[in-house]
Write a protein that holds these residues in place. Structure first.
Motif, PDB file in Angstrom:
ATOM      1  N   HIS A   5       0.963  -1.263  -0.467  1.00 35.98           N
ATOM      2  CA  HIS A   5      -0.438  -0.164  -0.133  1.00 35.98           C
ATOM      3  C   HIS A   5       0.729   1.153   0.067  1.00 35.98           C
ATOM      4  O   HIS A   5       0.461   2.563  -0.670  1.00 35.98           O
ATOM      5  N   GLU A  13       0.825   3.562  -3.531  1.00 37.23           N
ATOM      6  CA  GLU A  13       0.877   5.272  -2.745  1.00 37.23           C
ATOM      7  C   GLU A  13       2.102   5.904  -3.596  1.00 37.23           C
ATOM      8  O   GLU A  13       1.243   7.750  -4.101  1.00 37.23           O
ATOM      9  N   SER A  68      -8.724   3.453  -3.587  1.00 37.79           N
ATOM     10  CA  SER A  68      -7.359   2.715  -3.173  1.00 37.79           C
ATOM     11  C   SER A  68      -7.268   2.351  -1.719  1.00 37.79           C
ATOM     12  O   SER A  68      -7.964   2.059  -1.018  1.00 37.79           O
ATOM     13  N   GLU A  78      -4.411   1.945  -6.472  1.00 32.47           N
ATOM     14  CA  GLU A  78      -3.895   3.838  -6.415  1.00 32.47           C
ATOM     15  C   GLU A  78      -5.379   4.480  -7.691  1.00 32.47           C
ATOM     16  O   GLU A  78      -4.156   3.704  -8.620  1.00 32.47           O
TER      17      GLU A  78
END
Length: 753
Positions: A53, A57, A152, A170
């Motif tokens: 994650h 991002e 997201s 994302e």
């Protein structure tokens, strides 16, 4: 020949337990390993998800920043303009650098109608290849679809190749594309599967090693368990108390030897039988309601707490017992173990002790004397209730105090001084007189006797004894002594009056006849001679009275005893009847007592009086076989405890006069020295002979006593002190004694002997 090994049920039981133990060990090892790996995998999986994650991002924000920069500052020759230039730079960067590691994959895609068009794929194994196009509603690209919808997050699912992955997605809004970073789950799981296999192998090895070790130590453990069990059984069987176990429903399943001895039943007679058979039938509630149920309902905390109940022997006899019950539960049932003690003998002893205590309490409560006990500091720790009648105090007022606190100051000091030796030696004492103050203030004369009290280690911890109130007794004794003195004075007065009246009668009668002038010269002379003789007898009587009362001044001098007595016997031999034999037994006086210090004349009169008394006793006996005999003896000796005599040199001379006459009864011996007491009224005895002997002996610092029985003669023993070398001092003391009016006391003489 091969022997057949027969395994006992106990051995089979142990083997089954061993196999079960190994299986449990393997299961525990496998479970621990699996749980550990699962926890580690969950932790690693969560960490991968967070890492993905963060990575997606960062990538999305970086691409957005590049796109904004390109759109603002650069002029491109790329036909797709700034958007195409940005995508081209991202593609070049991914080709040159392994940005996200060797196990991840990065994809960029855009939406083309109902299709997802992948712009590039950066995989750790395959970098270039045909770009995929898949429907937007397909299950093969869940993560990319969410990214293109502007979402997201992370998801586990299938990728465009149909592989199960964990993916982070994302949206890149300024380029209208989505980015996905993912890992193949097989690659994530691979190291943990490998670790699990290794751990399983290690567990297997450990289980094998543990099994071998258990097998190797099995026999010692089994032997130890069997030995412990045998010891337990031996202890249970040899115990003095009965041990009985029973099931929850009250049926006996164990019975030791002591139970057989106490109840009289053998093991075969009680196993499987109800416990109620051991309880008297009159205790119906216990039998009907179940013994154990009633036992614990009566006291929920009764486990292992001794309780006294009645038991029933095989012969029907009831007996008291003390029982302690404990319960335990097994897999299949609940059991009770009873430890039973026959307390018949103890009950007899307790009853006897209670009876003794009751008897002792009754005696104490009804005793006139005061019973007490003090500690080592002489503080009362016990007093009987009779203290109220003796001293007026209640027991509570006495306890914790000392005897001295109930005495006057001087009496307390005297008693403490007298009692100190007893305390020091911790020895018994008898008849210690002390004056204690009554609560109302008057004096109480107590006679105290006691014995020491010792602790278990032999140390004196106090005294225990009795106080006897002798106040009234002492008053009665004083009155009795006074009465005896008055009786003696009265007796002496009567005797003196009688004897002097007889003498005065003789003197008066003869003088009256002589004065009448009727008698001739010869008769007048005879009458005057009689009057003179009577007057002389009055003088002798006076001298005897003065000698008895110690008012005659003695004139002591040294005299050789063994020379003086033979001279007196020479005179006596002419006076006494020829049928009486005089014998002399003179002892060796030695240098210490070779002479005595006495009034020689008075001493001769004493010997003559004793000889005449012996003659009269022989004459009263009548014809004596072998004739009468009077024996004079002397000896030197130490005074005995019974001799009321204290001398300076510690030696005494004993002069004894013995006869074989009629003897005297104890009553006559008791009064023989009383003045004017005589048994010879028929021969005109005055009763002053032995009184004069007593007066001479005591005035000379000695004593006299008589030993006689009826029909066995009599012996008069006179003890005189040896005063060799101290004549002047003794003469002075005797003279002073003669002048001391306080010595002129006439007690009842018989009380001294």
């Amino acid at each position: 020949m091969k022997r057949n090994m027969i395994k006992s049920p106990q051995d089979i039981n142990h083997r089954g337990s061993l196999i079960s133990l190994i299986a449990i060990l393997a299961l525990v090892c496998a479970s621990v390993t699996a749980v550990t790996i699962a926890l580690l995998y969950d932790a690693a999986f969560e960490q991968k998800r967070l890492d993905l994650h963060d990575a997606v991002e960062v990538q999305a924000r970086l691409i957005e920043a590049i796109a904004e920069f390109d759109a603002k500052y650069r002029v491109y020759d790329n036909p797709d303009g700034a958007r195409g230039a940005t995508l081209e730079q991202v593609l070049i960067a991914h080709k040159k650098f392994d940005i996200l590691g060797s196990f991840s994959e990065v994809t960029l895609a855009e939406r083309d109608g109902d299709m997802i068009k992948y712009l590039f794929v950066h995989h750790h194994r395959i970098f270039e290849g045909p770009l995929k196009r898949i429907p937007i509603d397909s299950d093969l690209s869940e993560a990319m679809r969410r990214a293109l919808y502007g979402q997201s997050g992370t998801v586990v699912g299938l990728d465009y190749n149909g592989t199960m992955v964990i993916a982070a997605y994302e949206s890149i809004a300024n380029l209208d594309i989505g980015i996905v970073v993912k890992y193949d789950l097989s690659e994530v799981r691979a190291p943990y599967i490998q670790a699990g296999l290794i751990a399983a192998g290690l567990c297997f090895i450990m289980v094998c090693i543990g099994s071998v070790l258990l097998i190797r130590v099995r026999n010692p453990l089994v032997r130890m368990m069997q030995l412990t069990e045998d010891r337990f059984n031996a202890a249970v069987q040899k115990a003095n108390d009965a041990i009985v176990t029973a099931s929850k429903d009250g049926y006996i399943n164990f019975w030791n030897k002591a139970a057989e001895r106490i109840y009289g039943y053998t093991e075969e007679e009680v196993i499987g039988k109800p416990v109620a058979m051991l309880i008297p039938s009159r205790l119906n509630p216990v039998r009907d309601g179940g013994f154990y149920k009633s036992y614990f309902e009566a006291d929920p905390a009764a486990e292992q707490k001794p309780r006294e109940i009645m038991g029933l022997r095989k012969n029907g006899q009831e007996f008291p017992l003390e029982i302690s019950i404990s319960k335990w539960s097994s897999r299949d049932s609940e059991y009770f173990m009873s430890i039973i003690r026959d307390i018949s003998d103890r009950k007899k002893i307790e009853n006897s002790l209670r009876e003794s205590e009751r008897r002792f309490r009754d005696i104490l409560e009804n005793m006139v004397d005061l019973v007490w006990e003090v500690d080592k500091d002489l503080k009362y720790v016990f007093v009987s209730t009779s203290v109220e009648s003796v001293l007026g105090y209640s027991p509570d007022e006495i306890l914790g105090k000392t005897p001295y606190e109930f005495m006057s100051l001087q009496e307390g000091m005297n008693f403490r001084k007298k009692f100190s030796k007893v305390i020091e030696k911790c020895e018994p004492f008898v008849a210690f007189e002390n004056t204690t103050l009554h609560k109302d203030g008057h004096e109480v004369l107590l006679e105290t006797s006691g014995v020491p009290v010792f602790s278990h280690n032999g140390l004196c911890k106090g005294f225990r004894g009795v106080d006897h109130d002798v106040t009234k007794r002492k008053e009665i004794e004083k009155q009795l002594i006074q009465s005896q003195r008055m009786e003696t004075v009265g007796l002496m007065t009567g005797g003196v009056a009688h004897d002097f009246n007889n003498l005065l009668q003789i003197v008066q009668t003869n003088l009256e006849i002589a004065a009448s002038g009727k008698a001739d010269e010869a008769l007048t002379k005879e009458l005057l001679d009689r009057a003179i003789s009577a007057s002389a007898r009055g003088g002798v009587l006076t001298k005897q009275l003065l000698s008895f009362s110690r008012k005659t001044a003695l004139q002591p001098e040294y005299a050789d005893l063994n020379e003086l007595i033979p001279e007196v016997l020479t005179i006596l031999q002419r006076t006494l009847d020829e049928s009486i034999t005089l014998s002399l037994n003179l002892g060796d006086m030695g240098e210490v007592c070779n002479k005595i210090y006495v009034d020689v004349g008075s001493f001769e009169n004493v010997l003559i009086n004793l000889a005449l008394n012996a003659r009269d006793a022989i004459d009263s006996q009548g014809d004596i076989k072998g004739g009468g005999e009077i024996v004079f003896s002397t000896q030197k000796r130490k005074p005995n405890d019974g001799d009321l005599l204290v001398t300076e040199c510690g030696n005494v001379v004993e002069i004894s006069v013995s006869d074989n006459g009629c003897g005297m009864s104890p009553e006559i011996v008791d009064r023989a020295f009383d003045p004017f007491y005589t048994t010879k009224h028929s021969v005109g005895g005055s009763g002053m002979g032995l009184s004069m002997v007593y007066g001479f002996s005591t005035q000379s610092g000695g004593m006299v006593k008589i030993e006689s029985e009826p029909g066995k003669g009599a012996t008069v023993r006179m003890l005189l002190p040896c005063f060799v070398g101290r004549g002047e001092n003794i003469s002075k003391s005797l003279t002073e004694s003669n002048r001391n009016e306080k010595d002129w006391v006439l007690p009842k003489i018989s009380k001294f002997w």
